[in-house]
Design a protein around this motif. Structure first.
Motif: not given
Ligand code: APR
Length: 267
Positions: A246-267
């Motif tokens: 349950e936790v690892m998929p939530l962490i993965l989604e948060a990572v994707k949001r972090n990476l998207a924000a870092a390149v200026g494309n908020p998910a």
């Protein structure tokens, strides 16, 4: 752990992952319980049903009776059912696809990280694997799935179909050396990483359990995702007590949001 605390720690770990460049994921049996494979030390786990003393290499070689018992335990106790990767394995495989995984170091013998899509060349199996067995006589190696079609456990301890030699699963029994190359790579990656994430391990069996110690000694951040407290929790930078699937998929989604924000494309 309150939802707020859980969410805060998920965001903290996701931020560490997004900012890290050499990430090691270290897994134990707890990452596979949601795939139907029992762990060892939880209530009802393998060691509450079988005696670890039965799993020494000496007992395996000592007699066909103990050998058959170990084969039956490994086959019938669910260690090689046709288990499927769960959300935790799939999240770890996706981290690799995102370029956010150096390697997986696993104590598990179920091949589920590879089934989930991790590059086998990035998975170090410290305790071997049930995916294959080897004849101790002629050294032939067999894929377990194919072998189980050719051997019948009710006819006694399996023998090599080609030479009648003793067949041994490619797992490491107590009393055996860990595979030297896998251990060397695991220690090297643990000492060079900048983030090590423990998922589903009690961290009580050495030398495997040294990996988070090596990472910490090298200045890396260490995170733990585990259902229960471990002896390393107090030294970890982030601790999340919860079910890995349950936790690892939530962490993965948060990572994707972090990476998207870092390149200026908020998910
Ligand atoms: N999600 C997260 N953690 C879980 C889950 C889950 N769904 N299910 C169980 N756990 C946790 C348990 O709370 C426990 O702390 O995973 C841990 C599993 O610990 P062990 O059963 O001791 O397994 P492991 O750490 O892999 O054991 C290491 O011991 O007997 C040897 O060779 C065997 O590789 C094994 C080694």
């Amino acid at each position: 752990m309150t939802d707020d605390g859980l969410n805060r720690n998920i965001e903290r770990l996701a931020s560490l992952i997004a900012g890290a460049s050499r990430i090691v994921v270290f897994t134990g049996a707890g990452v596979s319980t949601e795939s139907g494979i029992p762990d060892f030390r939880s209530p009802g786990g393998i060691w509450s049903r079988f005696d670890p003393e039965e799993f020494t290499i000496y007992r395996f070689l000592a007699s066909p009776e103990t050998r058959l018992k170990q084969w039956k335990i490994l086959v019938e106790s669910g260690l090689i059912v046709n288990a499927r990767p769960n959300g935790a394995h799939l999240a770890v495989a996706e981290l690799e696809k995102l370029g956010k995984l150096d390697c997986v170091i696993t104590q598990n013998i179920d091949n589920l990280h590879q089934k989930a899509g991790n590059d086998p060349g990035r998975v170090y199996e410290l305790h071997g694997t049930m995916s294959h067995a080897r004849c101790l006589g002629c050294q032939r190696r067999y894929a377990m799935a194919e072998l189980l079609d050719r051997i019948r456990l009710d006819e006694g301890a399996p023998l090599c179909p080609e030479c009648d030699g003793i067949l041994k699963p490619d797992v490491i029994f107590f009393g055996e050396q860990l595979p030297a190359e896998a251990l060397r790579h695991a220690v090297d990656h643990s000492r060079r990483c900048d983030l090590l994430i423990v998922v589903g391990s009690s961290l009580v069996v050495y030398p495997a359990a040294y990996m988070p110690v090596y990472a910490k000694e090298a200045g890396a951040a260490v995170a733990i995702v585990n259902l229960t407290v471990t002896d390393f929790d107090l030294q970890a930078d982030v601790v999340i007590h919860g079910k890995a699937g349950e936790v690892m998929p939530l962490i993965l989604e948060a990572v994707k949001r972090n990476l998207a924000a870092a390149v200026g494309n908020p998910a």
